[in-house]
Design a protein around this motif. Sequence first.
Motif, PDB file in Angstrom:
ATOM      1  N   LYS A   2      49.551  42.720  47.925  1.00  0.00           N
ATOM      2  CA  LYS A   2      49.184  43.687  48.964  1.00  0.00           C
ATOM      3  C   LYS A   2      50.411  44.104  49.783  1.00  0.00           C
ATOM      4  O   LYS A   2      51.385  43.373  49.870  1.00  0.00           O
ATOM      5  CB  LYS A   2      48.139  43.081  49.894  1.00  0.00           C
ATOM      6  CG  LYS A   2      46.779  42.933  49.229  1.00  0.00           C
ATOM      7  CD  LYS A   2      45.791  42.369  50.209  1.00  0.00           C
ATOM      8  CE  LYS A   2      44.424  42.263  49.552  1.00  0.00           C
ATOM      9  NZ  LYS A   2      43.543  41.378  50.307  1.00  0.00           N
ATOM     10  N   LEU A   3      50.289  45.261  50.395  1.00  0.00           N
ATOM     11  CA  LEU A   3      51.350  45.764  51.263  1.00  0.00           C
ATOM     12  C   LEU A   3      50.900  45.702  52.714  1.00  0.00           C
ATOM     13  O   LEU A   3      49.809  46.175  53.053  1.00  0.00           O
ATOM     14  CB  LEU A   3      51.678  47.212  50.916  1.00  0.00           C
ATOM     15  CG  LEU A   3      52.446  47.430  49.611  1.00  0.00           C
ATOM     16  CD1 LEU A   3      52.649  48.922  49.384  1.00  0.00           C
ATOM     17  CD2 LEU A   3      53.785  46.704  49.649  1.00  0.00           C
ATOM     18  N   ALA A  28      49.543  53.939  51.793  1.00  0.00           N
ATOM     19  CA  ALA A  28      49.449  52.857  50.808  1.00  0.00           C
ATOM     20  C   ALA A  28      49.325  51.451  51.400  1.00  0.00           C
ATOM     21  O   ALA A  28      49.126  50.485  50.655  1.00  0.00           O
ATOM     22  CB  ALA A  28      50.669  52.914  49.898  1.00  0.00           C
ATOM     23  N   ASP A  30      47.836  48.108  52.822  1.00  0.00           N
ATOM     24  CA  ASP A  30      46.529  47.455  52.783  1.00  0.00           C
ATOM     25  C   ASP A  30      46.211  46.831  54.133  1.00  0.00           C
ATOM     26  O   ASP A  30      45.065  46.724  54.537  1.00  0.00           O
ATOM     27  CB  ASP A  30      46.534  46.342  51.724  1.00  0.00           C
ATOM     28  CG  ASP A  30      46.872  46.891  50.349  1.00  0.00           C
ATOM     29  OD1 ASP A  30      46.034  47.631  49.801  1.00  0.00           O
ATOM     30  OD2 ASP A  30      47.987  46.611  49.850  1.00  0.00           O
ATOM     31  N   ARG A 257      54.385  50.579  46.433  1.00  0.00           N
ATOM     32  CA  ARG A 257      53.128  50.554  45.679  1.00  0.00           C
ATOM     33  C   ARG A 257      53.382  50.900  44.214  1.00  0.00           C
ATOM     34  O   ARG A 257      52.906  50.214  43.309  1.00  0.00           O
ATOM     35  CB  ARG A 257      52.150  51.543  46.334  1.00  0.00           C
ATOM     36  CG  ARG A 257      50.755  51.593  45.781  1.00  0.00           C
ATOM     37  CD  ARG A 257      49.910  50.380  46.174  1.00  0.00           C
ATOM     38  NE  ARG A 257      50.132  49.242  45.272  1.00  0.00           N
ATOM     39  CZ  ARG A 257      49.872  47.970  45.599  1.00  0.00           C
ATOM     40  NH1 ARG A 257      49.409  47.659  46.801  1.00  0.00           N
ATOM     41  NH2 ARG A 257      50.081  47.016  44.742  1.00  0.00           N
ATOM     42  N   ARG A 258      54.164  51.952  44.004  1.00  0.00           N
ATOM     43  CA  ARG A 258      54.434  52.377  42.629  1.00  0.00           C
ATOM     44  C   ARG A 258      55.228  51.319  41.867  1.00  0.00           C
ATOM     45  O   ARG A 258      54.966  51.058  40.686  1.00  0.00           O
ATOM     46  CB  ARG A 258      55.179  53.714  42.619  1.00  0.00           C
ATOM     47  CG  ARG A 258      54.291  54.893  43.030  1.00  0.00           C
ATOM     48  CD  ARG A 258      55.080  56.181  43.132  1.00  0.00           C
ATOM     49  NE  ARG A 258      55.648  56.579  41.845  1.00  0.00           N
ATOM     50  CZ  ARG A 258      56.742  57.342  41.716  1.00  0.00           C
ATOM     51  NH1 ARG A 258      57.385  57.756  42.792  1.00  0.00           N
ATOM     52  NH2 ARG A 258      57.185  57.682  40.526  1.00  0.00           N
ATOM     53  N   ASP A 261      52.944  48.486  40.987  1.00  0.00           N
ATOM     54  CA  ASP A 261      51.999  48.865  39.934  1.00  0.00           C
ATOM     55  C   ASP A 261      52.678  49.095  38.586  1.00  0.00           C
ATOM     56  O   ASP A 261      52.016  49.426  37.602  1.00  0.00           O
ATOM     57  CB  ASP A 261      51.235  50.136  40.343  1.00  0.00           C
ATOM     58  CG  ASP A 261      50.287  49.871  41.510  1.00  0.00           C
ATOM     59  OD1 ASP A 261      50.045  48.688  41.803  1.00  0.00           O
ATOM     60  OD2 ASP A 261      49.809  50.850  42.134  1.00  0.00           O
TER      61      ASP A 261
END
Lengths: 299, 338
Positions: A2-3, A28, A30, A257-258, A261
């Motif tokens: 999580k961010l 983005a 969380d 996030r990217r 992922d």
Amino acid sequence: MKLALGPLLYYWPRQSVLEFYAGIAEGAADSVYLGETVCSRRHELRLEDWLEVAAMLAEAGKEVVLSSQGLIESESDLKTLRRIVGQARFRVEANDMGAVRLLTEHGVRDWVAGPTLNVFNPATLALLQEGGATRWAVAPEMSGAALAELRAHAATPIETEVFAYGRLPLAHSARCFTARHFNLQKDTCEFRCLSIMDGIALRTREGEPFLTLNGVQTQSARVHNLLGDLDAVRPHAELLRISPQGAHTAEILALFRRALDGALAPAEALAASRPLMVEDPCNGFWHGRAGAEQYVAAA
Amino acid sequence: MTSSPPIELVCPAGSLPALKTAVDHGADCVYLGFKDATNARNFSGLNFDPAQMREGVAYAHGRGRKVLLALNTYPQVAHFGDWTAAIDRAAELGIDAVIMADPGLMAYAAKTHPQLRLHLSVQGSATSYEAINWYHERFGIQRAVLPRVLAMAQVESVIANTPVEIEVFGFGGLCVMVEGRCALSAYATGESPNCNGACSPGKYVRWEDTPRGMETRLNGILIDRFAEGERAGYPTLCKGRFEVNDETYYALEEPTSLNTLELLPELARIGIRAIKIEGRQRSPAYVAQVTRVWRAALDRLKSGGAEAFSVQPAWMAELNKVSEGQSHTLGAYYRPWK
């Protein structure tokens, strides 16, 4: 992974803060940490205002954590602290042992042990867990190797948050260095830190960026950035903390996030972040070196 | 008038000669550390091995004085056993109290050596009674050393709201940052007071005579540059001259020492139990000079009372001789300092 968006460490005008978090609600992150952690004189947003921002972010699906002030000096600081601890809706980040005591006394069982609590071994971590800590934000000074070892020896696993991006909060003082710069006293500081969106640069006499003055807080000049180290960080953290900066915070969050992922390789993500940064990157602390170093392991 | 216990004078001992000097010149307590990273003055050539400590304890106890052991760094997993072993050794050596910052270690000490007196180190960063009372409730600490950040009224409020004895710094090198909350040295060198027991360690220091003047560097970072005739000070990184918005000045703090001698009656009135003198890295000559002056001041306060107390010019002259930068400040006790 999580961010988390760390607490805003600078003093921005009220409208800028509200617009900033309206943007964060769409972005983005969380989890979002809110509140004034640096200086009790800053008052563009009062606790009631922070609670409104918190409600808005919660509505948008973010987990909200209220951060307590890092340096408690006065009875009025304690009063604010008691109100933060006493509200029941949002989780609290304890940034000094006074907050730990109050949370424990209140029977709160799911607070965050903040990065200033100096947790460096499993015995100390266990004490905080007994007191109700369910997440631990690691001191930026701690290396990845030391973190891995601590987690391996922790009696009860704990959700762990690593400081992954932003100027490093390095020190707190009773003295305000921004007021000092303007030849003012802290008590009559004219709130000169307001609108200095990323703090004031302090350079060596050779013109090298070294530190950043942010009121009573001293930060690094360089931006601690673990984008290039994500593969090494991943096994040792459940959250990454991104510290707000004057511009591009949402883009930084999106880059993380990217990269997490797998849409971007860590090295590409680091390169892409450079134009969004206020200063050169560093990552020395993670590698057990001087924090100011940008360390790239030999291939 | 209440018969409050006298203020204890707590003096630094970086070596056996310094310990004996402190005791001979009137220290009520001396504080010291082992020769390793378990304490916040981990400098080469300093501190005690167990045999020296045994001799030091015997010397002090023989003269009715106490010995406090600083174990005030934060141990990490790999070396935690070294710190607990140091606590065991302290108990075995008959140390009067151990000064600690790490809660995990305090838990060990309280459980393993319940008779051992615990003091909360300034490195514990406890600035409120809520924080201090947490350590008291969890580990039974009997004294806390306050970080050098509070104003007099704030110190008074702490004392009024805790059963823990309060010790404050009276004289010596001044940390401008909250102790235990400063990673500046770690940022510049990788070594910090918290984890390695040293700030701006000597092995990273370089003195360079250049055409621009004497330059002092810490791990390559220029901390200050001194013109001809200027006295070049040690590059403690918060006490250098830097550029901020094209102005070059001591942006964080000047090289100066804390000196609260004139506040002694006030400190006594609010119920301070001990005054700490900084400087385990300093020479026995420093220890002698500072201990002698503070002993005289405390004795004068005790015999004459607060009303009759006045700071003797000779005391200040003596202290200024050994001050950093030959100047002194009241630090956070003086509002404009902030």
